[in-house]
Structure formats: C-alpha cells, structure tokens
Design a protein around this motif. Structure first.
Motif, PDB file in Angstrom:
ATOM      1  N   LYS A 138      41.509  39.338  51.532  1.00 35.61           N
ATOM      2  CA  LYS A 138      40.981  38.839  50.271  1.00 35.61           C
ATOM      3  C   LYS A 138      42.000  39.126  49.175  1.00 35.61           C
ATOM      4  O   LYS A 138      42.311  40.276  48.886  1.00 35.61           O
ATOM      5  CB  LYS A 138      39.642  39.498  49.958  1.00 35.61           C
ATOM      6  CG  LYS A 138      38.879  38.838  48.823  1.00 35.61           C
ATOM      7  CD  LYS A 138      37.454  39.364  48.744  1.00 35.61           C
ATOM      8  CE  LYS A 138      36.594  38.824  49.864  1.00 35.61           C
ATOM      9  NZ  LYS A 138      35.173  39.210  49.722  1.00 35.61           N
ATOM     10  N   LEU A 139      42.541  38.057  48.589  1.00 33.42           N
ATOM     11  CA  LEU A 139      43.466  38.211  47.469  1.00 33.42           C
ATOM     12  C   LEU A 139      42.654  38.266  46.178  1.00 33.42           C
ATOM     13  O   LEU A 139      41.744  37.459  45.969  1.00 33.42           O
ATOM     14  CB  LEU A 139      44.460  37.061  47.417  1.00 33.42           C
ATOM     15  CG  LEU A 139      45.569  37.193  46.361  1.00 33.42           C
ATOM     16  CD1 LEU A 139      46.910  36.728  46.910  1.00 33.42           C
ATOM     17  CD2 LEU A 139      45.229  36.393  45.097  1.00 33.42           C
ATOM     18  N   LYS A 140      43.002  39.219  45.299  1.00 33.14           N
ATOM     19  CA  LYS A 140      42.227  39.425  44.081  1.00 33.14           C
ATOM     20  C   LYS A 140      43.153  39.508  42.870  1.00 33.14           C
ATOM     21  O   LYS A 140      44.268  40.013  42.964  1.00 33.14           O
ATOM     22  CB  LYS A 140      41.411  40.719  44.170  1.00 33.14           C
ATOM     23  CG  LYS A 140      40.445  40.786  45.331  1.00 33.14           C
ATOM     24  CD  LYS A 140      39.716  42.125  45.351  1.00 33.14           C
ATOM     25  CE  LYS A 140      38.759  42.233  46.529  1.00 33.14           C
ATOM     26  NZ  LYS A 140      38.037  43.530  46.542  1.00 33.14           N
ATOM     27  N   PHE A 141      42.674  39.023  41.740  1.00 38.73           N
ATOM     28  CA  PHE A 141      43.347  39.273  40.473  1.00 38.73           C
ATOM     29  C   PHE A 141      42.332  39.171  39.339  1.00 38.73           C
ATOM     30  O   PHE A 141      41.271  38.554  39.485  1.00 38.73           O
ATOM     31  CB  PHE A 141      44.535  38.320  40.239  1.00 38.73           C
ATOM     32  CG  PHE A 141      44.203  36.860  40.242  1.00 38.73           C
ATOM     33  CD1 PHE A 141      43.804  36.207  39.078  1.00 38.73           C
ATOM     34  CD2 PHE A 141      44.317  36.105  41.411  1.00 38.73           C
ATOM     35  CE1 PHE A 141      43.520  34.850  39.072  1.00 38.73           C
ATOM     36  CE2 PHE A 141      44.037  34.746  41.414  1.00 38.73           C
ATOM     37  CZ  PHE A 141      43.644  34.114  40.238  1.00 38.73           C
ATOM     38  N   THR A 142      42.648  39.824  38.228  1.00 39.36           N
ATOM     39  CA  THR A 142      41.761  39.862  37.068  1.00 39.36           C
ATOM     40  C   THR A 142      42.519  39.409  35.835  1.00 39.36           C
ATOM     41  O   THR A 142      43.612  39.920  35.547  1.00 39.36           O
ATOM     42  CB  THR A 142      41.209  41.283  36.850  1.00 39.36           C
ATOM     43  OG1 THR A 142      40.469  41.682  38.010  1.00 39.36           O
ATOM     44  CG2 THR A 142      40.291  41.328  35.636  1.00 39.36           C
ATOM     45  N   LEU A 143      41.947  38.468  35.109  1.00 40.06           N
ATOM     46  CA  LEU A 143      42.565  37.986  33.879  1.00 40.06           C
ATOM     47  C   LEU A 143      42.407  39.033  32.782  1.00 40.06           C
ATOM     48  O   LEU A 143      41.362  39.692  32.697  1.00 40.06           O
ATOM     49  CB  LEU A 143      41.941  36.661  33.441  1.00 40.06           C
ATOM     50  CG  LEU A 143      42.426  35.370  34.123  1.00 40.06           C
ATOM     51  CD1 LEU A 143      43.919  35.188  33.943  1.00 40.06           C
ATOM     52  CD2 LEU A 143      42.069  35.347  35.602  1.00 40.06           C
ATOM     53  N   PRO A 144      43.401  39.194  31.892  1.00 41.05           N
ATOM     54  CA  PRO A 144      43.378  40.277  30.895  1.00 41.05           C
ATOM     55  C   PRO A 144      42.650  39.910  29.600  1.00 41.05           C
ATOM     56  O   PRO A 144      42.379  38.739  29.318  1.00 41.05           O
ATOM     57  CB  PRO A 144      44.871  40.495  30.615  1.00 41.05           C
ATOM     58  CG  PRO A 144      45.469  39.128  30.784  1.00 41.05           C
ATOM     59  CD  PRO A 144      44.680  38.470  31.901  1.00 41.05           C
ATOM     60  N   ASN A 145      42.340  40.944  28.821  1.00 40.46           N
ATOM     61  CA  ASN A 145      41.864  40.818  27.436  1.00 40.46           C
ATOM     62  C   ASN A 145      40.678  39.873  27.296  1.00 40.46           C
ATOM     63  O   ASN A 145      40.691  38.925  26.493  1.00 40.46           O
ATOM     64  CB  ASN A 145      43.017  40.357  26.521  1.00 40.46           C
ATOM     65  CG  ASN A 145      42.703  40.578  25.043  1.00 40.46           C
ATOM     66  OD1 ASN A 145      41.883  41.429  24.700  1.00 40.46           O
ATOM     67  ND2 ASN A 145      43.351  39.819  24.176  1.00 40.46           N
TER      68      ASN A 145
END
Length: 656
Positions: A138-145
């Motif tokens: 599972k590839l994950k990322f979170t957008l900032p601000n």
C-alpha cells in the motif's frame, strides 16, 4: 442493481498522442467560497473532479506489456473532519513474480486567503510504502497544510502487469463526487468484457478512433478511445450488516476475453468453468495438495482411532487440523508451503490447511472437495463469466450420509459444519473434478444466538446484587470466544469487561466451554449496582435490561440500495427476575408489546409480570432470515427503532 455487460474491442496501448498536460479543468477561484455543504450536509470533503486514463505500453524495464493508468484528482476539504481526504492510499498487487508500482506522484494543497492563492507542494518524504502481505503493498502519502476549504490536487501513474484485468475505476467514493471521468484506449486486436456496476447511470459515454495510435512489434494499430462519465454521484455510506462496498459502489471493470493476433490465430482468454476446473486440478499447489494423502499416512490412524462412523471420523480430522496447524493470517486459493510442511511447522495459509483437510478426509474415505470462495470483504464473485481473480480463499465441502458440510479448519473456535462471517459471502464454487464444478450457497444453518438470564435482588438501601448468565451460540459464540482469546490472560479480558460496563459493577466472572466449541459458550458474571439515584422520595424507577441493551439503531439511512446481510438468522433473549423491597407496588410500566414483520421475517415480544415483590420480564428479538432486501430496509429500521423506544421506558414503583 444495474449490471450492464458491454462488449468492447480493447487492450494494449502506448502513450503516443496522450497529452501530458493535467486534464483537470482550470481552477476556478470561486470554488473556495462555494458552499458545497449544501450537496450533502454530512460530507466533510467533496471530489470536485477526477480523471483516469488507461492504456498499455511496452516498457523495456519490465520487458513486456504493462497496463498504464494515470489518475488526476481534485478535492475540497469542507471542514476539520475532512482531513482524512488528504490521506491517500493506493493498493498495489503482485501478479506472478511482478508487483505493481507507482511513478510520477505529484500533489499540492491550495489555500485562498486574503485574496492570495497559497500553494504547498507534496514533499518526497511524505510518500512511503507499507507491505501488507507477500502479495500486496500500500503506497501512502498525505497532502500538507490542510485547512477548512483547502483544495487539494494530486496525480500518479500506476504500472501494472495485469493485462487481463484492468484496474477497476470507481466513480463513487465515501465523498460526494461532482465529476468522474474514465478513458480507456483500446487497440483493435483485443476484446474485453466490460462490466458497469452500481446503482447510478452514466451521465455520458463517448467513443472515437485514434488512427495508428498503438505500436506493437513494429506494427501500428488503430485504437478505440472510450470515455465514461458520471456526475453528481452521492457519497457511498457504509452501514452495519453489509457485504463489501466493492459489490455496490458504482464502478467499471474489465476482463480480457479474446486477443486477435495480426499474424496468427486468436486466443480466447474468457475460459469456461470446465477450463478453470482443469487448471486448478492440474496445479500442484491446488489439485496436487488434494492428492497428497501420503502426508497423513502415519498420523491418520491415531486421529480416527475408535471412531466408527464417517461423521465422527470427519470431526476428528477437522479438529486435529484446526488445533495442530495455526493459520498464518494469509488467504489464497493455492497452498503457500503445502500440507506436508504445514504439518511439520504447524503453520500455514488457508489453502495449506483446507486443501490438506480435503486430502485427509479422502484418505479416511470421507467424500470431500475443495470450494473456492471470495471472502466477505473481497466482493461477490461474478456469475456472468468465470473470473479467477474474484476468488481469494478455499474451504472444504464434506458429503456425509446425504448431507453437505462446509468446513474451514483455519479458523480457531469454529465448530464443524459452520462458517465464520468472513466466509459467508453469497456463493462459492465447489470443484468436483477436472471437468465438473458447481455453485454452493455459503450459509450457516445454526442461528446466531445470545441469551441473557439475569437474577437480582434490590434491597431497601438501593443496592442491587445479582448474577448475569450469558449463553452464546453460532456466530455469536465464535465472536465471543475469539474476543476472549485475543487477550493474553483471562484476567486481562475481565479488566476490559469491567471497563465496558460502566452502569454496573462486575464483582467476578467465569467462562464455561471456551474450548468445547460444539457446546454453548457460557459466561457467568456476579454484579452489584448502586440504585440510590433512582429513588425519588417514596418512588423509584428501574430499567431491568441493564446489560447489553440495544441503544443505537444500526440502520440510519433514509434509503439503502443494497441488502442487509446478517450472516445468519439472529436470536436475542432476555429472561430477567428482580426482587424489589417489600412495601413497594408497581405504579407504571411499559406496555407489553409484540411486533412481527411481513412473512414473519422478524419478530419481537416484550412481556412483564409483577407478583409477590418479584418483577419478571421476558424480551425476545428474532430475525428469522440472514438477508433482508433493500425493499425491506424501512420496515427493519422501524422495527429496531420501536424496540429501542420500548426499552427506554422505565418501570416505576411506589411505596405503599
């Protein structure tokens, strides 16, 4: 449910002619101030626009033809509870020796404050991959601000070896979707079955021809460019007692049917069940395991010693494997290590255990066959045409004295002839031989039952003491046994039990038949309860259903388009005996009640008697079938609403 089967010529395409520009429309600053809450007052985020495009490309690094899917998404975060919409997860799967992977990940957060547009780019260190199993990541990322009214945009490209099954495109999600568009570029040499699932229609469907668009082996081919669009799709809202959302969410799915080789004959990939039966039985990690009776040669006599009928023999083998091979939590249609190694190491995947069970039963001359299934969270398998990727596990069917038993020895505490909730998912396919198979209904004949017997005495000081005797059967017993077993010690379980029942004080508890799974699981709890706050001068109030009372309706939707699936019929019984202090009479009580849904699908009774200072109460709730249709949903919702209202009414006592 609408199910549209479309025949399309499609497949491999390279990226020639594909515009590299972002296909999302130009950002309108008015989106920041638009009140999107009006669309769905319960929504915390909304998908403004999403675009997907699938082609095929010959990628030299992978030495072959790969499915290339580009995804572009624009969302708006409506409030602080919508921050999860900025946490992106992309599941990746292994096909043979090749794992899917992602490239070209881009993302940014846009905030419009005081007349200025602020942009925060996705950082590389915010991207990571978790290994879920040997077969998936599972590839994950979170957008900032992220703030209220932030707009996020992200894009990525998935490279997959799964030429035979394009990655499904979901028009619907947990958030409302204003515009979802999917494009498939289809060379003329491939023909796919395309299946549109869900309850919402396409807003538009377009097709065009891309001349000489695709190049394979130096030959240019024309391609069809198919575009599917949905607009204003409501959020999909999960609720209790439902199968996997993938069964109901509006989506488009692909399965390769035929490849027409320009220089030779065509290849038919859409197999019949007889083809799949043959493939499975010839596979060493499936049919080869079933034939491996020799793995039980030395231990089988000891397992079945003293058993003189086939049912007892089958049970002995079943419980031996259940207790001597620990499931490693991995599913699969095929054995991971094989039954021989699983017996040696006392560990295996679900196929190691259940294919071994088939082999052991056959070795003991008990007729048994493998049953391939799709687990509950994996989706219902297709009936229109065989799709092997729909199935992700295998169990066993034993035929004994004219009766069929479905068996899963991988699940601890599961009685012979019962299935766990995860396996109860419509139908499975029993493989009888190399050229014969058939559908079998996955169901439990044993109802899921909870019975509570409460005996208590209330003294003149306002203290109540008593005993709760809870009895569990069917799925309820399996769930309770598994819950108790999840703690390191029974004392730890007791501590959590005490924390979970704040209204009463548990003094002690004990459990009977924890390991004897064919008997009812019994839990006996001694309790105390301070009732002084219930006194009002010469009056006091009492609600006798003091343990495990239903306080929230599990059915809350105004409309539900998919069935209520309980897994098994359900029964809940309360028998309550409470002695109250001498000198009090019952001044008011809930009316006795009885409700029955059409065709006796559900029934509820509530009756009470007060005599000789003893309050007797019996409440019974019975759901006589496992599945309720969407048309029955409103009645079921109202049924539980009235039960909760009935239980909220107190008994009132007055001093003589």
């Amino acid at each position: 449910m609408k199910s549209i089967l479309l025949g399309l010529c499609m497949v491999c395409a390279n990226l020639m002619g594909y515009a590299q520009d972002n296909p999302l429309p130009k950002l309108d600053l008015g989106l920041f101030s638009t009140d999107h809450k009006q669309i769905d007052t319960s929504a915390h985020a909304i998908v403004l626009h999403e675009h997907g495009r699938t082609e095929l490309e010959v990628i030299e690094a992978n030495r072959g033809l790969m499915v290339v899917t580009k995804v572009f998404v624009r969302k708006k975060i409506l409030d602080k509870d919508g921050v999860d919409a900025a946490n992106i997860e992309i599941p990746l799967y292994k096909y043979g020796s090749d794992m899917e992977y992602v490239r070209e990940i881009k993302g940014k957060t846009l905030n419009f404050e005081k007349g200025n547009l602020q942009t925060d780019e996705l950082k590389k260190e915010a991207i990571f991959t978790d290994k879920v199993s040997p077969y998936s990541e599972k590839l994950k990322f979170t957008l900032p601000n992220i703030k209220d009214n932030s707009i996020i945009e992200y894009s990525y490209t998935i490279i997959s070896p799964a030429v035979r099954t394009f990655r499904s495109w979901y028009f619907q999600s947990e958030y409302p979707v204003l515009h979802s568009e999917y494009v498939a570029v289809i060379p003329s040499t491939f023909e796919y079955n395309v299946n549109l699932k869900g309850y919402y229609p396409l807003a538009d469907q377009k097709s065009s021809v891309l001349n000489k668009h695709f190049v394979l082996n130096g030959v240019r081919q024309d391609c069809s460019r198919m575009t599917y669009i949905m607009k204003n799709v409501p959020a999909f809202k999960e609720e209790d007692y439902m199968l996997a959302p993938v069964n109901f969410i509006s989506s488009i799915n692909f399965e390769l049917r035929t490849y027409f080789d320009p220089s030779g004959p065509h290849t038919n990939y859409a197999k019949k069940w007889s083809d799949i039966d043959m493939d499975l039985m010839q596979e060493k990690d499936f049919g080869g395991q079933i034939k491996n009776k020799g793995a039980f040669k030395d231990i089988l006599p000891g397992i079945i010693e003293g058993k003189d009928n086939k049912l007892d023999i089958a049970k002995s083998i079943y419980y031996y494997l259940q207790k001597n091979i620990v499931w490693n939590d991995f599913l699969g249609k095929f054995a991971e290590n094989g039954i021989k190694k699983a017996l040696e190491t006392k560990k295996g995947n679900i196929a190691d255990i259940n294919l071994g069970l088939v082999a052991a039963l056959n070795a003991a001359e008990v007729e048994a066959y493998p049953v391939i299934i799709s687990t509950r969270n994996n989706g219902i398998p297709s009936y229109i045409f065989p799709v092997m990727t729909d199935f992700n596990a295998v169990i066993c069917m034993a035929k004994i004295d004219g009766k069929d038993y479905l068996l899963d020895a991988s699940k601890k505490f599961l009685p012979f002839g019962e299935l766990s909730l995860s396996s109860i998912n419509d139908r499975g396919r029993v493989i009888f031989s190399k050229n014969q198979s058939d559908w079998v209904t996955l169901a439990n004949a044993v109802p899921s039952k909870k019975s509570y017997n409460i005996m208590a005495k209330l003294d003149s000081t306002g203290k109540m003491k008593g005993t709760i005797r809870a009895q569990y059967n069917g799925l309820d017993a399996l769930i309770k046994r598994s819950e108790i077993d999840s703690y390191n010690t029974f004392e730890e379980y007791e501590e959590k039990l005490v924390e979970g029942v704040s209204s009463i004080r548990l003094m002690s508890s004990k459990v009977e038949n924890l390991e004897e799974v064919e008997k009812s699981l019994i839990e006996v709890m001694e309790f105390e309860m301070d009732m002084r706050d219930n006194y009002r001068g010469d009056n006091f109030i009492l609600n006798p259903i003091m343990y495990d009372r239903t306080t929230n309706n599990p059915f809350k939707l105004d409309e539900r388009n998919y069935p209520v699936d309980l897994g098994a019929p359900q029964i809940e019984v309360f028998n309550i005996n409470i002695s109250v202090p001498v000198g009090f009479n019952l001044s008011n009580k809930p009316k006795d009640s009885a409700m029955t849904l059409p065709e006796n699908s559900a029934k509820y009774t509530f009756r009470s008697i007060f005599d000789n200072n003893i309050l007797l109460l019996q409440q019974t709730t019975t759901l006589n079938k496992a599945i309720f249709t969407p048309e029955e949903y409103f009645h079921l919702k109202e049924f539980f609403s009235r039960i909760i209202q009935q239980q909220m009414t107190d008994f009132q006592f007055k001093k003589i």
